[in-house]
Design a protein around this motif. Sequence first.
Motif, PDB file in Angstrom:
ATOM      1  N   LEU A  73       0.830  -1.201   0.000  1.00 57.29           N
ATOM      2  CA  LEU A  73       0.000   0.000   0.000  1.00 57.29           C
ATOM      3  C   LEU A  73       0.870   1.259   0.000  1.00 57.29           C
ATOM      4  O   LEU A  73       0.657   2.184  -0.790  1.00 57.29           O
ATOM      5  N   VAL A  74       1.857   1.285   0.888  1.00 57.19           N
ATOM      6  CA  VAL A  74       2.738   2.447   1.007  1.00 57.19           C
ATOM      7  C   VAL A  74       3.463   2.707  -0.306  1.00 57.19           C
ATOM      8  O   VAL A  74       3.507   3.845  -0.795  1.00 57.19           O
ATOM      9  N   ALA A  75       4.019   1.681  -0.905  1.00 59.02           N
ATOM     10  CA  ALA A  75       4.749   1.850  -2.166  1.00 59.02           C
ATOM     11  C   ALA A  75       3.814   2.309  -3.282  1.00 59.02           C
ATOM     12  O   ALA A  75       4.195   3.142  -4.114  1.00 59.02           O
ATOM     13  N   GLY A  76       2.595   1.796  -3.297  1.00 62.14           N
ATOM     14  CA  GLY A  76       1.624   2.248  -4.303  1.00 62.14           C
ATOM     15  C   GLY A  76       1.295   3.725  -4.150  1.00 62.14           C
ATOM     16  O   GLY A  76       1.247   4.469  -5.141  1.00 62.14           O
ATOM     17  N   LEU A  77       1.087   4.163  -2.920  1.00 59.15           N
ATOM     18  CA  LEU A  77       0.809   5.581  -2.671  1.00 59.15           C
ATOM     19  C   LEU A  77       2.005   6.459  -3.040  1.00 59.15           C
ATOM     20  O   LEU A  77       1.846   7.534  -3.621  1.00 59.15           O
ATOM     21  N   MET A  78       3.193   5.981  -2.703  1.00 56.74           N
ATOM     22  CA  MET A  78       4.398   6.743  -3.039  1.00 56.74           C
ATOM     23  C   MET A  78       4.611   6.807  -4.554  1.00 56.74           C
ATOM     24  O   MET A  78       5.050   7.835  -5.076  1.00 56.74           O
TER      25      MET A  78
END
Length: 133
Positions: A73-78
Amino acid sequence: MTTDRYPAVSFIGRLLMCSLFLVSGIGKVAAPAATKAYIASAGLPLPDIAYLAAIAVELGLGTLLLLGYRTRLVAGLMALFTLVTAFTFHAHFDDANQQIHFLKNLSIAGGLVQFAVWGAGRWSLDGLRSRTA
Protein backbone atom coordinates in the motif's frame (compact mmCIF):
# COMPACT_ATOMS: atom_id res chain seq x y z
CA MET A 1 14.57 -14.19 -7.52
CA THR A 2 12.06 -13.77 -4.74
CA THR A 3 12.29 -11.42 -1.82
CA ASP A 4 12.08 -14.39 0.57
CA ARG A 5 15.25 -15.92 -0.84
CA TYR A 6 17.30 -12.72 -0.72
CA PRO A 7 15.97 -10.65 2.19
CA ALA A 8 19.06 -8.44 2.36
CA VAL A 9 18.59 -7.37 -1.26
CA SER A 10 15.01 -6.29 -0.57
CA PHE A 11 16.10 -4.38 2.51
CA ILE A 12 18.91 -2.63 0.64
CA GLY A 13 16.46 -1.75 -2.15
CA ARG A 14 14.06 -0.23 0.36
CA LEU A 15 16.90 1.65 2.05
CA LEU A 16 18.11 3.11 -1.24
CA MET A 17 14.61 4.00 -2.40
CA CYS A 18 13.50 5.68 0.80
CA SER A 19 16.75 7.64 1.18
CA LEU A 20 15.62 10.02 -1.56
CA PHE A 21 12.27 10.63 0.12
CA LEU A 22 13.69 11.03 3.62
CA VAL A 23 16.41 13.47 2.57
CA SER A 24 13.93 15.44 0.47
CA GLY A 25 11.45 15.56 3.35
CA ILE A 26 14.11 16.81 5.74
CA GLY A 27 15.01 19.49 3.19
CA LYS A 28 11.38 20.59 3.03
CA VAL A 29 11.16 20.80 6.83
CA ALA A 30 14.38 22.85 6.89
CA ALA A 31 13.13 25.32 4.25
CA PRO A 32 9.34 25.62 4.49
CA ALA A 33 9.06 29.06 2.90
CA ALA A 34 11.12 28.10 -0.14
CA THR A 35 9.21 24.84 -0.54
CA LYS A 36 5.82 26.55 -0.33
CA ALA A 37 6.96 29.19 -2.83
CA TYR A 38 8.03 26.45 -5.25
CA ILE A 39 4.67 24.72 -4.84
CA ALA A 40 2.84 28.01 -5.46
CA SER A 41 5.02 28.75 -8.52
CA ALA A 42 3.77 25.50 -10.06
CA GLY A 43 0.24 26.88 -9.80
CA LEU A 44 -0.99 24.46 -7.15
CA PRO A 45 -3.72 25.74 -4.86
CA LEU A 46 -3.28 25.64 -1.08
CA PRO A 47 0.52 25.47 -0.91
CA ASP A 48 0.43 25.06 2.88
CA ILE A 49 -1.64 21.89 2.59
CA ALA A 50 0.41 20.60 -0.34
CA TYR A 51 3.55 21.24 1.73
CA LEU A 52 2.20 19.21 4.65
CA ALA A 53 1.09 16.42 2.31
CA ALA A 54 4.55 16.28 0.73
CA ILE A 55 6.17 16.02 4.16
CA ALA A 56 3.70 13.31 5.19
CA VAL A 57 4.54 11.28 2.09
CA GLU A 58 8.28 11.84 2.10
CA LEU A 59 8.95 11.46 5.83
CA GLY A 60 5.95 9.40 6.92
CA LEU A 61 5.58 6.97 4.05
CA GLY A 62 9.33 7.00 3.45
CA THR A 63 9.86 5.75 7.01
CA LEU A 64 7.14 3.11 6.62
CA LEU A 65 8.79 1.90 3.40
CA LEU A 66 12.14 1.63 5.17
CA LEU A 67 10.57 -0.38 7.98
CA GLY A 68 8.61 -2.50 5.53
CA TYR A 69 5.24 -1.78 7.10
CA ARG A 70 2.23 -2.26 4.80
CA THR A 71 4.75 -2.01 2.02
CA ARG A 72 2.45 -2.76 -0.88
CA LEU A 73 0.00 0.00 0.00
CA VAL A 74 2.74 2.45 1.01
CA ALA A 75 4.75 1.85 -2.17
CA GLY A 76 1.62 2.25 -4.30
CA LEU A 77 0.81 5.58 -2.67
CA MET A 78 4.40 6.74 -3.04
CA ALA A 79 4.41 5.75 -6.72
CA LEU A 80 1.24 7.77 -7.28
CA PHE A 81 2.74 10.77 -5.45
CA THR A 82 5.90 10.50 -7.54
CA LEU A 83 3.96 10.41 -10.81
CA VAL A 84 1.85 13.41 -9.77
CA THR A 85 5.05 15.24 -8.86
CA ALA A 86 6.58 14.41 -12.24
CA PHE A 87 3.63 15.77 -14.19
CA THR A 88 3.10 18.77 -11.90
CA PHE A 89 6.65 20.03 -11.47
CA HIS A 90 8.79 18.48 -14.19
CA ALA A 91 6.72 18.22 -17.39
CA HIS A 92 8.65 21.02 -19.08
CA PHE A 93 10.06 19.02 -21.94
CA ASP A 94 11.77 22.00 -23.58
CA ASP A 95 14.15 22.13 -20.58
CA ALA A 96 16.68 19.25 -20.59
CA ASN A 97 17.12 19.45 -16.80
CA GLN A 98 13.37 19.12 -16.24
CA GLN A 99 13.25 16.22 -18.70
CA ILE A 100 15.85 14.42 -16.60
CA HIS A 101 13.84 15.06 -13.42
CA PHE A 102 10.68 13.87 -15.14
CA LEU A 103 12.34 10.63 -16.27
CA LYS A 104 13.95 10.19 -12.84
CA ASN A 105 10.50 10.39 -11.26
CA LEU A 106 9.14 7.84 -13.72
CA SER A 107 12.02 5.51 -12.82
CA ILE A 108 11.43 5.98 -9.10
CA ALA A 109 7.72 5.22 -9.60
CA GLY A 110 8.72 2.06 -11.46
CA GLY A 111 10.88 0.93 -8.55
CA LEU A 112 8.06 1.65 -6.13
CA VAL A 113 5.66 -0.39 -8.25
CA GLN A 114 8.04 -3.33 -7.83
CA PHE A 115 7.67 -3.03 -4.05
CA ALA A 116 3.91 -2.67 -4.45
CA VAL A 117 3.85 -5.96 -6.36
CA TRP A 118 6.48 -8.02 -4.52
CA GLY A 119 6.27 -6.60 -1.02
CA ALA A 120 9.06 -5.89 1.44
CA GLY A 121 10.64 -9.29 1.98
CA ARG A 122 11.54 -11.08 5.18
CA TRP A 123 13.60 -8.30 6.76
CA SER A 124 10.60 -6.07 7.34
CA LEU A 125 7.69 -5.53 9.67
CA ASP A 126 5.46 -7.12 7.02
CA GLY A 127 7.74 -10.16 6.95
CA LEU A 128 7.73 -10.38 10.72
CA ARG A 129 3.95 -10.10 10.82
CA SER A 130 3.51 -12.89 8.25
CA ARG A 131 5.92 -15.18 10.14
CA THR A 132 4.09 -14.70 13.44
CA ALA A 133 0.60 -15.07 11.96
